[in-house]
Structure formats: C-alpha cells, structure tokens
Design an enzyme around this catalytic site. Structure first.
Site, mmCIF file in Angstrom:
data_model
loop_
_atom_site.group_PDB
_atom_site.id
_atom_site.type_symbol
_atom_site.label_atom_id
_atom_site.label_comp_id
_atom_site.label_asym_id
_atom_site.label_seq_id
_atom_site.Cartn_x
_atom_site.Cartn_y
_atom_site.Cartn_z
ATOM 1 N N ASP A 1 2.092 23.373 10.994
ATOM 2 C CA ASP A 1 1.812 24.686 11.575
ATOM 3 C C ASP A 1 2.090 24.656 13.076
ATOM 4 O OD1 ASP A 1 1.090 25.722 9.106
ATOM 5 O OD2 ASP A 1 -0.996 25.091 9.327
ATOM 6 N N HIS B 1 6.131 38.277 -2.022
ATOM 7 C CA HIS B 1 5.420 39.362 -2.712
ATOM 8 C C HIS B 1 6.244 40.637 -2.529
ATOM 9 C CE1 HIS B 1 1.277 41.520 -3.422
ATOM 10 N NE2 HIS B 1 2.238 41.947 -4.226
ATOM 11 N N LYS C 1 4.995 32.645 0.551
ATOM 12 C CA LYS C 1 4.147 33.588 -0.198
ATOM 13 C C LYS C 1 4.880 34.895 -0.517
ATOM 14 C CE LYS C 1 -0.112 31.877 2.015
ATOM 15 N NZ LYS C 1 0.486 31.074 3.109
#
EC number: 4.1.1.23
Length: 238
Positions: free
Chosen positions: A10, A63, A61
């Site tokens: 990160d 979507h 992620k």
C-alpha cells in the site's frame, strides 16, 4: 517464506515499493497491489514485480456490468497475475463473466489467476451494513450468502474477515479459499478496519491466506516484522 502470507504494498508509487522490497532481497514474496499503486504506475508495476519473482494479488475489486468485467479480466489475466477479485454484490452473471474473461486472457500454458469475491469490506460493521447499505441480515449471514453465491458462480473463494471463516467452512467447504485482510499484530493500532485479528487467530480460525500491510510495511525493520507475522501465522519458529 510462506506463500499464503500476502504483503500489502500500500504505497503511492514504485519508488516506495523499491525501498520497501530492498529489505527482502533474494526473497520471493506474495504481494498485493491495490488501487493506489496500480492506478499510479499501471501494468509496468506488475512487470517489475514479476521480474523480481514475486507472486501478485491484484486487488482492484471489479464491480460493473458483466461484459465490462469480462473484458477487464481478460486484460488483467494477460498480465500474468496470480490472484484477482471482484465484488460479490455485482451478482452471479458478473462473477461468471469474470471467470470467462480470465480463461480467455490467461497466458498460454498457464492456469488462470485465482478469482475471489469481496463479501463485505473489513471496514464495515454490522450497524453500518444495516443502516447505510440496507442489508437487514446479520453480518455473518450476509457474508455467508455472498460466499455461497460466489461458489455457485464458479469462483475460487472470497475476501472476508477471519471472524467469518468458520461459518464459510460450513457453508462452502474446506477447499473454498478464504483471503483475510484486517490482520494486525497484538501491539498494533487497528486504524480504519473494524473486524481485525492477529495472525495466530487467523490460523486458528482456518484462513487460507492472510493479507498484512501496516504491521510489516510501517515497521522499523520490515523483514523482522514479516518473520514475526510468519511465525504467528504458521505456528513455527523462523
């Protein structure tokens, strides 16, 4: 070093990644590349990490509508990453499309990346889920529902907190992959995550993979912190 321990990179850019990985010269890690790093550096950061011999969980992620996710996964598979994810809330058609895209895009002679789905973010409490997201189930019930849908859609597993792992083993079986973030050493701050656990507790609850970020990346000695986490996770002395 363990391949079931994933280190979250990160960081805002490649320079910080290079500085961090300098502590691990000669070691092949399993690392997580998230939105911040990938959006800044693009596919070049994946190439750099693969050349260093590291396995990669590309944590974007996805979507969106099924066709868009299928096309995106086709592109991500071509990068030769080892694990990718979607949001289970996107539904069965979207998740099936993700697998189709990965199969189409995988490099010749290689297996497709492991594909998992996010059930509920570890920053989500049950009260928040009910009040803001509008899901009236308990948190455990909601996660189990998404996990079952994920398995039925042909994915390999889910991202979940350690607290939900025992229930998911009941619902989806022992072969179902559980990737658990929110892992902290007992001495660390929990920061913005709500559902957290120590590496030892994750092992006891049956997690397949743990994702560890700040406990390692913010440590004064990242390699020693990694070894401490690894020891607790595997239950052995390193």
């Amino acid at each position: 070093m363990s391949q079931s321990l994933i280190v979250a990179l990160d960081f805002p850019g490649k320079q910080e990644v290079e500085q961090f990985l300098h502590h691990f010269e000669g070691e092949e890690l399993f690392v997580k590349v998230g939105m911040e790093l990938f959006y800044k550096e693009g596919p070049a950061i994946i190439t750099y990490l693969k050349e260093k011999g590291h396995k990669i969980f590309l944590d974007l992620k996805l979507h969106d509508i099924p066709n868009t996710v299928k096309s995106a996964m086709r592109s991500l598979a071509s990068l030769d990453v080892d694990m990718v994810n979607v949001h289970a809330a996107g539904g069965s058609s979207m998740m099936k499309a993700a697998i189709e895209g990965l199969e189409e895009g995988k490099q010749e002679g290689k297996e497709r990346p492991i594909c998992i789905a996010v059930t509920q973010l570890t920053s989500t409490s049950e009260a928040m889920m009910k009040k803001e997201i509008g899901i009236e189930k308990t948190l455990e019930e909601a996660v189990a529902h998404y996990a079952k849908l994920t398995k039925e859609s042909g994915l390999d597993g889910v991202v979940c907190s350690t607290l939900e792992v025992p229930k998911l083993r009941e619902v989806c079986g022992n072969e179902f992959v559980t990737v658990t973030p929110g892992i902290r050493l007992a001495s660390d701050d929990v920061n913005d995550q709500v559902r957290v656990a120590t590496p030892k507790r994750a092992r006891e609850l049956g997690s397949s993979y743990i994702v560890v970020g700040r406990s390692i990346t913010k440590a004064e000695n990242p390699l020693e912190a990694y070894k401490t986490v690894k020891q607790q996770w595997e239950g052995v002395t390193v």
